[in-house]
Design an enzyme around this catalytic site. Structure first.
Site, short mmCIF file in Angstrom:
data_model
loop_
_atom_site.label_atom_id
_atom_site.label_comp_id
_atom_site.label_asym_id
_atom_site.label_seq_id
_atom_site.Cartn_x
_atom_site.Cartn_y
_atom_site.Cartn_z
N HIS A 37 0.68 -1.24 -0.04
CA HIS A 37 0.16 -0.10 -0.10
C HIS A 37 0.86 1.27 0.10
O HIS A 37 1.89 1.40 0.80
CB HIS A 37 -0.85 0.04 1.29
CG HIS A 37 -1.67 -1.21 1.41
ND1 HIS A 37 -2.88 -1.56 0.69
CD2 HIS A 37 -1.82 -2.04 2.40
CE1 HIS A 37 -3.37 -2.69 1.29
NE2 HIS A 37 -2.65 -2.97 2.45
N LYS A 51 -7.33 6.67 14.22
CA LYS A 51 -7.73 8.05 14.91
C LYS A 51 -9.01 8.35 14.28
O LYS A 51 -9.80 8.87 15.01
CB LYS A 51 -6.62 9.29 14.15
CG LYS A 51 -5.47 9.03 14.69
CD LYS A 51 -5.04 8.79 16.09
CE LYS A 51 -3.77 8.04 16.37
NZ LYS A 51 -3.83 6.58 16.15
N GLY A 179 -0.56 -5.62 26.56
CA GLY A 179 0.15 -4.53 26.31
C GLY A 179 -0.45 -3.19 26.34
O GLY A 179 -1.50 -3.01 26.01
N SER A 180 0.26 -2.20 27.15
CA SER A 180 -0.58 -1.02 27.43
C SER A 180 0.46 0.21 26.80
O SER A 180 0.29 1.22 27.05
CB SER A 180 -0.53 -0.63 28.88
OG SER A 180 0.81 -0.52 29.38
N ILE A 183 -0.43 1.45 21.22
CA ILE A 183 -1.46 0.61 20.21
C ILE A 183 -2.37 -0.01 21.15
O ILE A 183 -3.65 0.01 20.96
CB ILE A 183 -0.56 -0.36 19.38
CG1 ILE A 183 0.24 0.60 18.38
CG2 ILE A 183 -1.52 -1.19 18.78
CD1 ILE A 183 1.16 -0.56 17.59
N ASP A 309 10.87 2.89 11.18
CA ASP A 309 10.39 1.93 12.16
C ASP A 309 11.76 0.68 12.15
O ASP A 309 12.13 0.15 12.79
CB ASP A 309 9.33 1.05 11.90
CG ASP A 309 8.31 1.89 12.58
OD1 ASP A 309 8.65 2.98 13.08
OD2 ASP A 309 6.99 1.58 12.34
N HIS A 442 -5.77 34.12 25.24
CA HIS A 442 -6.72 33.41 26.23
C HIS A 442 -8.12 33.64 25.63
O HIS A 442 -8.47 34.79 24.81
CB HIS A 442 -6.60 34.47 27.68
CG HIS A 442 -8.00 34.32 28.54
ND1 HIS A 442 -7.68 33.31 29.57
CD2 HIS A 442 -9.00 35.03 28.66
CE1 HIS A 442 -8.98 33.25 30.28
NE2 HIS A 442 -9.65 34.59 29.74
#
Length: 463
Positions: A37, A51, A179-180, A183, A309, A442
């Site tokens: 891809h 997302k 796993g935390s 992902i 990666d 602000h």
């Protein structure tokens, strides 16, 4: 005779396609090879579609809070197939966009499987045959895939990877996430918000283990308030699969307990896509499935680079893209600065969001800095209260002697957008004085960034 280019990029993810476009902008003749891809995992199966799905769960969560905002909403529900369809549509749209950008920049695209038979040579096996390409410079940007542990392998039915979780066959009722990290916690947040009874198991002593400990602890309280079960210092040793159910054997404190789930998502890290390229014959050093490079992504083989990666942590799309630009500029004869890992922000799009850059408080102390730490809670910010998002924290870590911003850490609404302010500050080597004298608009959430800096020197105004 094969086709010759100034630069060949293997992999069209956020590192590869950006490198190709930047190379073309600099006047290089560029080819890019992609086996699956355009846009890579990030665009098609990672950053973007997740997302899109997390935005759905955020809206769903807000719909249930309608009364709090003076609104009425009855019969609230969701259509999981429609949620997934929207996510895939967005990914497809951006995939097409990458193709357009490559064409616009006259980058020649080869769809197929690449190998490196010799230095400066790339062989591409396509649907119609084999293309032989050559270039003085080759960039490897082949990315990574989900790591699978023995006995916990995904089957797409009961046990999922992130890919399965993005196109679910069903809505989980009782979900286990192993796993935390970013992902795992993002998928836990998505499915929990839609009503799944969610348990997260983390082998380290706290969830979100790469984040500042104070931020992790704050996020943990929020997740638990949302109904998640979080098990730290625990390990899933075994999964027994039966018809429609999985029995997980979870070890904690020397004891093994069992619990039943209908769905498991494995999010235990990634493995670099190094296989089949011919790296061993070229003499490229690969450690723990990642190519070893110097700070400018050189592999040690003349003209061969690795980015993203495949070149190791941090495993983030924006790191890959920046490395791609850097390497293209190096090849074109420019002298760009090396990408510094501690200048790259990490963002996790759970609810509440988590974002950080630079050193944690513990890391700064371990490295011998005399530090000043500032904090400011969302409850002290008018915009956060107006948004109905009063739970959050902005934390800053400074060198007490020089005023240098060593790190910034946030948890709360929209912090993935706020963090870039501190990223720019670190890039420009701003001090606490520069940040104190900057005027923040602000009412905005960004005012908390100012207050956190002030707090480090005992000068916070609104808390």
């Amino acid at each position: 005779m094969g086709k010759s280019f100034d630069m060949i990029v293997i992999g069209a993810g956020p590192g590869g396609y950006v490198a190709a476009i930047r190379g073309a902008q600099l006047g290089l003749s560029v080819a890019i090879v992609e086996r699956e891809h355009l846009g890579g995992i990030c665009l098609n199966w990672g950053c973007i579609p997740t997302k899109a799905m997390l935005r759905t769960s955020e809206v769903f969560h807000l719909m249930h809070r309608a009364k709090e905002f003076g609104l009425k909403a009855d019969g609230i529900g969701f259509d999981l197939d429609a949620v997934v369809k929207r996510s895939r549509k967005i990914a497809k749209q951006l995939n097409s966009g990458v193709g357009h950008l490559l064409k616009k920049n006259k980058v020649q695209v080869f769809m197929g499987e690449a190998t490196l038979p010799a230095k400066g040579q790339v062989s591409v096996k396509t649907e119609t045959g084999t293309e032989e390409l050559s270039a003085r410079n080759v960039i490897i940007a082949t990315g990574a895939r989900a790591r699978e542990l023995p006995g916990l392998e995904a089957d797409g039915d009961l046990v999922w990877t992130y890919k399965h979780a993005l196109v679910p066959k069903r809505m989980p009722k009782k979900l286990l996430v192993i796993g935390s990290g970013a992902i795992g916690i993002e998928f836990a947040s998505f499915y929990n918000a839609l009503g799944a009874e969610t348990t997260v198991v983390e082998v380290m002593d706290r969830i979100l283990p790469v984040e500042d400990a104070e931020i992790s602890a704050f996020a943990k309280k929020q997740f638990e308030a949302q109904g998640m079960t979080l098990r730290e210092k625990a390990m899933v040793k075994k999964l027994d699969r039966a018809s429609g159910t999985v029995t997980a054997h979870i070890e904690s404190g020397g004891k093994v307990e069992t619990a039943e789930f209908d769905t498991v998502i494995s999010a235990v890290g990634i493995v670099g896509n190094t296989e089949g390229l011919g790296l061993e014959d070229l003499g490229v050093t690969v450690e723990r499935s990642h190519i070893v490079t110097d700070p400018q992504c050189r592999t040690g083989i003349d003209g061969l680079y690795a980015i993203g990666d495949i070149a190791g942590a941090p495993w983030l799309a924006h790191k890959a893209s920046h490395e791609g630009v850097m390497v293209a500029e190096l090849i074109a004869g420019q002298t760009p600065p090396a990408v510094s890992p501690d200048s790259i922000a990490g963002c996790t799009y759970c609810q509440p969001q988590v974002a950080s850059v630079g050193l944690t408080e513990a890391q700064a102390t371990e490295q011998g800095y005399d530090i000043k730490v500032g904090r400011f809670p969302f409850i002290g910010n008018g915009k956060a209260i107006a948004l109905g998002e009063p739970e959050g924290l902005v934390k800053t870590v400074f060198d007490a002697n020089t005023g240098a911003l060593l790190g910034a850490h946030m948890v709360g609404a929209e912090v993935t957008e706020l963090i870039q302010g501190y990223v720019i500050g670190r890039q420009l080597e701003t001090t606490e004085e520069d940040l104190m004298h900057a005027v923040f608009p602000h009412p905005t959430l960004s005012e908390m960034m100012h207050e956190s800096v002030l707090d480090a020197w005992g000068r916070a105004i609104h808390f």
